[in-house]
Design an enzyme around this catalytic site. Structure first.
Site, PDB file in Angstrom:
ATOM      1  N   CYS A 192       0.812  -1.221   0.000  1.00 31.59           N
ATOM      2  CA  CYS A 192       0.000   0.000   0.000  1.00 31.59           C
ATOM      3  C   CYS A 192       0.844   1.269   0.000  1.00 31.59           C
ATOM      4  CB  CYS A 192      -0.970  -0.013   1.172  1.00 31.59           C
ATOM      5  SG  CYS A 192      -0.214   0.067   2.821  1.00 31.59           S
ATOM      6  N   HIS A 237      -2.227   1.231   6.858  1.00 35.30           N
ATOM      7  CA  HIS A 237      -2.699   1.220   5.474  1.00 35.30           C
ATOM      8  C   HIS A 237      -2.870   2.648   4.972  1.00 35.30           C
ATOM      9  CE1 HIS A 237      -4.326  -0.907   2.026  1.00 35.30           C
ATOM     10  NE2 HIS A 237      -5.349  -0.072   1.981  1.00 35.30           N
ATOM     11  N   HIS A 270      -6.211   1.792  -3.875  1.00 38.99           N
ATOM     12  CA  HIS A 270      -5.261   1.343  -2.852  1.00 38.99           C
ATOM     13  C   HIS A 270      -4.851  -0.093  -3.155  1.00 38.99           C
ATOM     14  CE1 HIS A 270      -8.301  -1.026  -0.276  1.00 38.99           C
ATOM     15  NE2 HIS A 270      -8.981  -0.599  -1.329  1.00 38.99           N
TER      16      HIS A 270
END
Length: 256
Positions: free
Chosen positions: A158, A210, A222
């Site tokens: 990510c 994240h 993402h």
């Protein structure tokens, strides 16, 4: 202090000096670094771009002089702009390079590592682009599989995704999500966000784990299983395939 440069396509950067250790990052072609420690097989390095540290196999990089290290740090940052491309050296040996690879000492179509010249004829990214290009650049990675520590079109995590997208557009982010969350300006509400802003998400312990890039109409792109597009709301990321929330929103930040 010794210095080095990656002369291969994509090299694993490991947590510990062993082939079985966790890959925490990758070093792509043209990235230069300080060598902090060196044993018979492994070197502990610190990347010049983001100060990230880890262990790299001694067979997977070349030594460079301090002069070249400083020169690479000061020169215009030129990056390969094709998803996958290749370079050829003086002997017509071919090396593939990924999107975001650094093009050291670029002059015309020639790049240089020590005494080896390489021919590169692909697209070059070397300008600070408008914020509107962030999401456009992110689309290049759509459906790239998730890979812990990855930052290439063959696998990406990510924060490797957000860092590489921003880098290609001329902006520097740190490597990990929790580090990137220390940068930028905090936004109070989702409604204030613009395409290209970053949203950060934490776990049950409150640790940011994240990050994703905000798009129009409360969508987010993402890396989760693959680089994908989901919905973003005040709770977090709503996965459009499972119809469930997958990540809990912590903070939204603006960098541009």
């Amino acid at each position: 202090m010794p210095f080095g440069i990656c002369n291969l396509s994509i090299v694993p950067l490991r947590l510990e000096p062993t082939d079985t250790s966790e890959m925490v990052n990758q070093v792509v072609f043209g990235e230069h670094f300080e060598v902090l420690e060196k044993t018979k097989k492994w070197s502990k390095i610190r990347l010049a771009f983001d100060n990230y540290e880890g262990f790299i196999d001694n067979k997977q990089y070349e030594d460079i002089s301090e002069k070249d290290y400083q020169g690479l740090s000061l020169e215009t940052k030129n990056y390969a702009g094709e998803l996958i491309d290749f370079i050829t050296d003086n002997n017509n040996n071919l090396t593939t390079i990924p999107l975001g690879a650094k093009l050291p000492f670029l002059k015309g179509n020639s790049i240089q590592i020590n005494n080896t010249s390489y021919l590169y004829e692909g697209k070059v990214c070397n300008q600070q682009l408008p914020k509107s290009t962030i999401v456009e650049t992110a689309f290049l990675f759509l459906n790239v599989p998730y890979l812990w520590g990855g930052k290439s079109p063959f696998g990406i995590d990510c924060s490797g995704f957000t860092q590489t997208v921003y880098k290609l557009c001329g902006y520097n982010l740190l490597r990990d999500a929790k580090e990137q969350a220390t940068q930028g300006e905090v936004l109070s509400f989702i409604e204030e966000s613009e395409p290209g802003d970053l949203a950060f998400f934490d776990n049950e312990e409150g640790v940011i784990t994240h990050v994703g890039i905000i798009m129009n109409d409360y969508n987010i792109i993402h890396a989760h299983g693959k680089v994908r597009i989901d919905k973003l709301d005040h709770s977090g990321i709503y996965n459009v395939d499972t119809n469930q929330h997958s990540h809990k929103l912590r903070v939204i930040k603006r960098f541009i």
